[in-house]
Design a protein around this motif. Structure first.
Motif, PDB file in Angstrom:
ATOM      1  N   VAL B 227      29.214 -75.306 -32.805  1.00 52.60           N
ATOM      2  CA  VAL B 227      30.418 -74.896 -31.965  1.00 52.60           C
ATOM      3  C   VAL B 227      31.365 -76.052 -32.181  1.00 52.60           C
ATOM      4  N   GLU B 228      31.112 -77.256 -32.553  1.00 47.65           N
ATOM      5  CA  GLU B 228      32.095 -78.422 -32.539  1.00 47.65           C
ATOM      6  C   GLU B 228      32.808 -78.316 -34.151  1.00 47.65           C
ATOM      7  N   TYR B 229      32.123 -77.526 -34.861  1.00 47.20           N
ATOM      8  CA  TYR B 229      32.655 -77.850 -36.347  1.00 47.20           C
ATOM      9  C   TYR B 229      33.760 -76.875 -36.616  1.00 47.20           C
ATOM     10  N   SER B 230      34.501 -77.448 -37.783  1.00 46.49           N
ATOM     11  CA  SER B 230      35.939 -76.433 -37.852  1.00 46.49           C
ATOM     12  C   SER B 230      36.056 -76.913 -39.562  1.00 46.49           C
ATOM     13  N   SER B 231      36.892 -76.107 -40.061  1.00 49.27           N
ATOM     14  CA  SER B 231      37.296 -76.067 -41.451  1.00 49.27           C
ATOM     15  C   SER B 231      36.241 -76.310 -42.311  1.00 49.27           C
TER      16      SER B 231
END
Lengths: 484, 335, 203
Positions: B227-231
Motif C-alpha cells: 500500500v505504501e509503494y509507488s512508482s
C-alpha cells in the motif's frame, strides 16, 4: 550403490517398538475421546509398561539391532526394568493429583510414555548418534511435562529454565561428540572401543576435550555438580508427580547411559576420564549434603538429596570396574523405592485440600498420622544409609568398589558426606516426632497414594531379605557390560 | 592473461543466455497484464484496453512509462533500507528461478541435479519480499497484509511439497529435464490428477492470486503489503508478481504437463519445436489463473487455512503414501 | 582459482553476517543477517558438492524457520535497549567462556591426529560423488542403515508437536465456528419460505 532390501534386525528392540506404537495408538484414543479418557489412558499406560517389561525380560540374550545402532544385553534389561517400574509409579502418583488439581490433560500419561520410550532407548544406545537422539526424545517430553500446568508461574518458569539449560547441555554434548568423531572417525560404540583399544601412546588432547564435553552433557542430565543449577528450581516449580518422575526414571536412564558410555567405548581411556568423574562425584556429594541443610521446601530438599545420591552413584562409575557397575545398579534399584515413597508422602501433604510443601508442615505428623510418619521415617533413614535399610546396601557396594579400584580418598569423602547428609534427613524425623503441630494435615489420602507409600516402605525395610538375588542380578547385568 | 580468457568467454556466454531468458520474460509479463485485462474484459462482456495502439497492444508500455515517470515516495516512518530492498528481492527471486527451467531437451541454463528443490527453495523465499515490505512500510494495512501473506504462503508450501514428492516418486530424480523425459508415455497430470488439482490451487495461494488474494484484499486492507509503494518500487512488485505467475505456470507445465513434449509423439505434432509446446502449455495454465480470477469470490481467512491444513495436507499426504504403495506393489519404482 | 575465490567470498560473508546478527541494534536486521548467513552457508555446501544439503538448508532454515523468527521479532514489541542492560555486566564472563572454547578449538586442531586405524577410510566419500548423486546416496543410507535414527527423529517431532499443542492450545467456548457440513446440509426448503404478500397487507 546396491540398495539394502532386507529388513534390519529388530527383535532386541521389541519393547521399544511396542511402546512407540502403543504410544501413538493411545494418543489417537485420547485425541478422539477427549479429556474424559485420562483415567483410561493412565491405566492403559501402566499396562503398556507391564507388557514392555515382559518383552524386555523375554527378549533373551538380546544383541545388536538396527545395524548396530541399538544394543540390548543383561545390563540394558536390568536398567529398563527399573525405568519401567519408576515410570509406572509416576503415572500412578499423577492420577490422583491431576484429578484433584483439575490439571487433567490426557496428554500427560502419553508424554510419560514417550519420555519412558526415550529412556529405554538411551539405555540401549550403541552409537553417539542414537545416544543423542534418545536423549532428546526423553528430554523434550520432560520439558513439556515440567510446564504442563501452563497457567502457574512457577511451572512455566521451571519448564523454561529446564529447556534453556537442557538445550545448552545438549549443545555441549554434541560438541563433545563431534570432537570424538573427528578423532576416531566413527560414532559407533563398538567402533570407538576398537579404535581406542588399538590406540597407543599419548591420548590426543582434542579427544580428551571431547570426552570432557560428553561427560559435561551427561552430568547435566543426571544433575551432578557443577551442572546441577537447574535441579532445585525445576523440582520445586514442576508439579509434584512430575518431580517424582524427574527424580527417578530419567536419573536411572541417564546413569545407565553414563555407565555404558564410560565402560564401553571409553573403557581403555579410563586414565583420561577417571579424575573428571572423581571431581564431579566429590562436588556432588558435598554440595548435595551442604545445600540440603538450609532448605525449607521439601521438594528443594529432595533436589539436593538427589544431587547427593548422584554423587554416590558416580563413585561407582569412577571406580571403573565390574564391582562399581554392580554397585550402581543395586543402588538404583533401592533408589526407586525410597524416592517414590517419599514423593507419595509429599503428594499426601494436603491442608484444607491444598498441597503444602514446607518441611515445617510435617510438624507433629507422628501424632496425627502415625503410620505415614513411620513410613517417611523409614525412607529418611534409608536415604541417610542407616544399616538394615535398603539405602545402606547401595552405598556399601559403591564404596567397596571405589576401595577396590584404589580410590580410598573418594570412599572416605563419600562416607564423610553421608554423615553430614544424615543430619538433614534426621532433621525431618525430628520435626515429625518432636515438634508441635500447628495445624494438622488432611486425613483424606487417596487409595493409590496409600498403597504406594506403605508398599515402598515395606520394600525398603525388607530389602535386606532379597539382597542376594538382587545383587546377583545386578552382577550378571554388570558382567554383561564390562566382563567379569 | 590467457588463463583468464576462458573465464571471460564463459562469463559472456552466460550473460547472453541470461538475457535471452530475461528479456522475453519481461515482454511476456507486460503482455500478461494486457491478456489479463482482455480476458477478464471478455468474461465480463467488456472490451478491455483498446485505445493505446492497435487493439490496445501498447497499453502495457504506456502503463510502464507512467510508473517510471512518477515520484518514488519513501514514507517518513519507514525503515528505508528494507523498504527499498523488499521489491528488489521479490523481483530478483522471480527471475533467478528461471535458471533451472528446461525449455527443450538440453536447452536449460543450469542443468542441476536438485532442480526441483532449487525451485522449491526459491519459491519459499518469496515470502520475504512480502514480509519485509509489510514491516518496513510502518503501516497497519501493510503489516496485516504481510502477516496474512506469510501465514498463507508457509501453509500452502507444505502441501505443495508433498505434491512435488509424489511426482518425484514417479520419476526417481530431482532433475527437471529427467522429470519431463519421464512423461514421454503419459503426462503426470493424468495418473496424478488429484495432485495436479491440489498443486494448481496451492500455486494460486502461493502467488497470492484470486481467490486467495487476501494479502492485498482491497476492500479491507486497501492494497495490503504494498500500500505504501509507488512508482518504480511498486512496478517491481507488480512485475515480480506476474513473473511469478508465469514461473509457477512453467513449473506446473514441467511437473504435470510434460514440459516441452508434444501431447502425442506423432508426425504433425512432433514437428513443432519443443519451446513452442512449452510456451503453449504455460499460456494454457495462465489462462486458468485469469479465468479463476474473473469467476471466483475471495476466500475468507479461516476458510483459506482450513482448506490448506485440513483438506490439502491430509489429501496430499495420503496420495504420497498411495503413490509409493502403487509403485512398489506393481514394481514400477524408477531405478 | 575461481573455487577458492568463491570459498573465501562466501566464508567471509558468512562470518561477517554472523557477527552482524549479534551486534546489530535492530532485531529485524539481526534476523535478516541470519538469513544472509544461511545463504552463504548453503553456498559453501554447494562448493563442497553437497547440493542436496544446500537446498534443504535454504528450504528448511530460510524458508520456514527464519520466517517464524521474523514473525516473532516483528510482532513482539521487544525493548532491546532494556534487554541489553545486563549486557556489560555479563560481558566479562561470557567473553571468558567464549575465549576458553576458542582456545579449546585451537588446542584440538593443533593436536589433530586422526587415529590411524580409521584415517584412510574417512577421507574419500563412499560412494564416489561422480557416480551417485548425493540425493540418492543420502536416501539409500537414511532409510536403511539409519532407519532407527530416522524413526526416532519422527518421534521427537511428534513429541514436539504434542508439546506445542499442550502448552498453547486453548479451546475457547465463546467463539462462533463455521461448520461446513452443517452448511452443506442446509436445503432451501428448510430455511426459505415463499410468501405471497397481499396488497396493503404486509407479511
Amino acid at each position: 550403490m546396491n540398495a539394502v532390501t532386507s529388513l534390519p534386525v529388530m527383535m532386541p528392540a521389541s519393547a521399544e517398538i511396542f511402546l512407540a506404537i502403543a504410544g501413538m495408538v493411545l494418543l489417537m484414543i485420547g485425541v478422539f475421546r477427549g479429556e474424559s479418557s485420562l483415567r483410561f489412558l493412565s491405566y492403559a499406560t501402566i499396562a503398556t509398561f507391564a507388557v514392555a517389561a515382559i518383552l524386555v525380560v523375554t527378549q533373551g540374550g538380546g544383541g545388536e539391532a538396527f545395524y548396530g545402532l541399538f544394543v540390548s544385553e543383561g545390563f540394558a534389561q536390568f536398567a529398563k526394568i527399573l525405568i519401567l517400574i519408576g515410570s509406572a509409579f509416576a503415572v500412578l502418583l499423577s492420577r490422583d493429583y491431576l484429578v484433584r488439581e483439575q490439571a487433567g490433560r490426557f496428554e500427560f500419561p502419553i508424554l510419560i510414555l514417550f519420555a519412558t520410550l526415550g529412556m529405554l532407548m538411551m539405555v540401549s544406545a550403541n552409537d553417539l548418534m542414537s545416544l543423542y537422539m534418545s536423549l532428546e526424545l526423553q528430554s523434550l517430553s520432560l520439558y513439556v511435562m515440567a510446564s504442563i500446568r501452563r497457567d502457574t508461574l512457577k511451572a512455566t518458569e521451571a519448564g523454561l529454565k529446564y529447556f534453556v539449560l537442557g538445550a545448552l547441555s545438549s549443545g555441549m554434548l554434541l560438541y563433545g561428540c563431534s570432537m570424538i568423531y573427528g578423532f576416531a572417525g566413527t560414532t559407533s560404540f563398538t567402533g570407538l572401543a576398537a579404535v581406542f583399544a588399538a590406540q597407543t601412546g599419548v591420548v590426543p588432547l582434542g579427544l580428551v576435550i571431547g570426552i570432557v564435553f560428553l561427560i559435561a552433557g551427561l552430568a547435566f542430565k543426571v544433575s551432578a555438580v557443577p551442572f546441577h543449577m537447574w535441579t532445585p528450581d525445576v523440582y520445586e516449580g514442576a508439579p509434584t508427580p512430575v518431580t517424582a518422575l524427574f527424580a527417578v526414571a530419567p536419573k536411572i536412564a541417564a546413569l545407565a547411559l553414563f555407565v555404558r558410555a564410560m565402560m564401553d567405548p571409553f573403557a581403555d581411556l579410563i586414565g583420561s576420564w577417571q579424575q573428571v568423574l572423581v571431581f564431579v562425584s566429590i562436588a556432588s556429594m558435598g554440595l548435595g549434603a551442604l545445600g540440603a541443610l538450609v532448605q525449607t521446601n521439601i521438594k528443594r530438599l529432595m533436589a539436593y538429596s538427589s544431587i547427593g545420591h548422584m554423587g554416590y552413584l558416580l563413585v561407582g562409575i569412577a571406580a571403573g570396574n565390574q564391582a562399581g557397575v554392580t554397585g550402581v545398579m543395586l543402588y538404583l534399584a533401592t533408589y526407586i523405592f525410597m524416592n517414590v515413597g517419599t514423593f507419595a508422602m509429599i503428594l499426601a501433604m494436603r491442608r484444607d485440600g491444598r498441597l503444602v510443601e514446607e518441611i515445617g508442615d510435617l510438624a507433629g505428623l507422628s501424632k496425627t498420622h502415625p503410620m505415614m510418619a513411620l513410613a517417611l521415617m523409614i525412607f529418611m533413614f534409608s536415604m541417610a544409609g542407616i544399616p538394615p535399610l535398603a539405602g545402606f546396601f547401595g552405598k556399601w557396594y559403591v564404596f567397596m568398589a571405589a576401595v577396590d579400584a584404589g580410590l580410598f580418598g573418594l570412599a572416605v569423602i563419600g562416607i564423610l558426606t553421608s554423615v553430614i547428609g544424615a543430619f538433614y534427613y534426621l532433621r525431618i524425623i525430628k520435626i515429625m516426632y518432636f515438634d508441635e503441630a500447628t495445624q494438622p494435615l488432611d486425613d483424606a489420602v487417596s487409595q493409590d497414594l496409600r498403597v504406594i507409600l506403605y508398599g515402598s516402605a515395606v520394600v525398603t525395610v525388607l530389602f535386606v531379605l532379597f539382597i542376594s538375588p538382587v545383587y546377583d542380578a545386578a552382577k550378571v547385568a554388570a558382567i554383561s557390560l564390562v566382563g567379569a | 592473461m590467457s588463463a583468464i580468457d576462458p573465464y571471460i568467454l564463459s562469463g559472456v556466454i552466460i550473460v547472453a543466455q541470461i538475457l535471452a531468458i530475461v528479456v522475453p520474460l519481461l515482454v511476456a509479463v507486460a503482455y500478461l497484464t494486457y491478456a489479463e485485462r482482455k480476458v477478464i474484459g471478455a468474461i465480463q462482456l467488456r472490451k478491455g484496453p483498446n485505445v493505446v495502439g492497435p487493439f490496445g497492444l501498447l497499453q502495457p508500455f504506456a502503463d510502464g512509462i507512467k510508473l517510471l515517470a512518477k515520484e518514488t515516495i519513501l514514507p517518513a516512518g519507514a525503515n528505508k533500507l528494507i523498504f527499498i530492498l523488499a521489491p528488489m528481492l521479490t523481483f530478483i527471486l522471480s527471475l533467478i528461478a528461471w535458471a533451472v527451467i528446461p525449455f527443450d531437451d538440453g536447452m536449460v541454463l543450469a542443468d542441476i541435479n536438485v532442480g526441483v528443490l532449487y525451485l522449491f527453495a526459491i519459491s519459499s523465499l518469496g515470502v520475504y519480499g512480502v514480509i519485509m515490505a509489510g514491516w518496513a512500510s510502518n503501516s497497519k494495512y501493510a503489516f496485516l497484509g504481510a502477516l496474512r501473506s506469510a501465514a498463507q504462503m508457509v501453509s500452502y508450501e507444505v502441501s505443495l511439497g508433498f505434491v512435488i514428492i509424489s511426482v518425484l516418486l514417479c520419476v526417481g530424480s530431482l532433475n527437471l529435464s529427467d522429470i519431463v523425459m519421464a512423461q514421454k508415455t503419459v503426462w503426470f497430470a493424468i495418473p496424478l490428477f488429484p495432485m495436479f488439482v491440489v498443486f494448481f490451487i496451492s500455486v494460486l495461494a502461493e502467488t497470492n492470486r484470486a481467490p486467495f488474494d487476501l494479502p492485498e484484499g482491497e476492500s479491507e486492507l486497501v492494497a495490503g503489503y504494498f500500500v505504501e509503494y509507488s512508482s518504480m518500487s511498486f512496478a517491481l512488485f507488480f512485475l515480480g508478481e506476474y513473473a511469478n505467475m508465469i514461473l509457477m505456470s512453467a513449473i506446473t507445465a514441467v511437473l504435470f504437463l510434460g514440459g516441452w513434449l508434444p501431447p502425442i509423439d506423432i508426425a504433425p505434432l512432433n514437428w513443432i519445436p519443443g519451446p513452442i509446446w512449452f510456451f503453449l502449455k504455460i499460456a494454457f495454465v495462465l489462462f486458468f489463473f485469469l479465468w479463476v480470477r474473473a469467476t471466483m469470490p475471495r476466500y475468507r481467512y479461516d476458510q483459506l487455512m482450513r482448506l490448506g491444513w485440513k483438506v490439502f495436507l491430509p489429501l496430499s499426504l495420503f496420495w504420497v503414501v498411495l503413490t509409493a504403495g502403487v509403485l512398489v506393489t506393481f514394481g514400477l519404482v524408477p531405478a | 582459482m575461481i573455487q577458492a575465490l568463491a570459498f573465501y567470498l562466501f566464508a567471509a560473508v558468512t562470518v561477517a553476517s554472523g557477527v552482524m546478527v549479534i551486534s546489530s541494534r535492530n532485531p529485524v536486521h539481526s534476523v535478516l543477517f541470519l538469513i544472509l548467513a544461511f545463504f552463504n552457508a548453503a553456498a559453501l555446501f554447494v562448493l563442497l558438492g553437497a547440493e542436496f544439503l544446500a537446498m534443504i538448508l535454504i528450504v528448511v532454515y530460510v524458508g520456514a524457520v527464519a520466517v517464524l523468527f521474523l514473525f516473532v521479532v516483528m510482532m513482539l514489541d521487544i525493548n532491546f535497549v532494556e534487554l541489553r542492560q545486563g549486557f556489560a555486566r555479563y560481558l566479562p564472563i561470557g567473553a571468558a567462556i567464549g575465549l576458553v572454547l576458542l582456545a579449546e578449538i585451537f588446542l584440538a586442531v593443533g593436536a589433530w591426529t586422526v587415529i590411524p586405524v580409521t584415517a584412510d577410510s574417512s577421507i574419500t566419500p563412499i560412494p564416489p560423488m561422480n557416480e551417485v548423486t548425493n540425493t540418492h546416496a543420502l536416501g539409500a543410507l537414511i532409510y536403511t542403515h539409519y532407519v532407527y535414527l530416522f524413526q526416532t527423529a519422527g518421534l521427537i517431532l511428534l513429541v514436539a508437536m504434542i508439546g506445542a499443542i499442550v502448552l498453547t492450545l486453548r479451546s475457547r467456548s465463546d467463539v462462533k465456528r463455521q461448520s461446513v457440513d452443517e452448511q452443506n446440509a442446509r436445503r432451501p426448503e428448510d430455511v426459505v419460505e415463499v410468501v405471497k404478500v397481499g396488497r396493503g397487507g404486509g407479511v
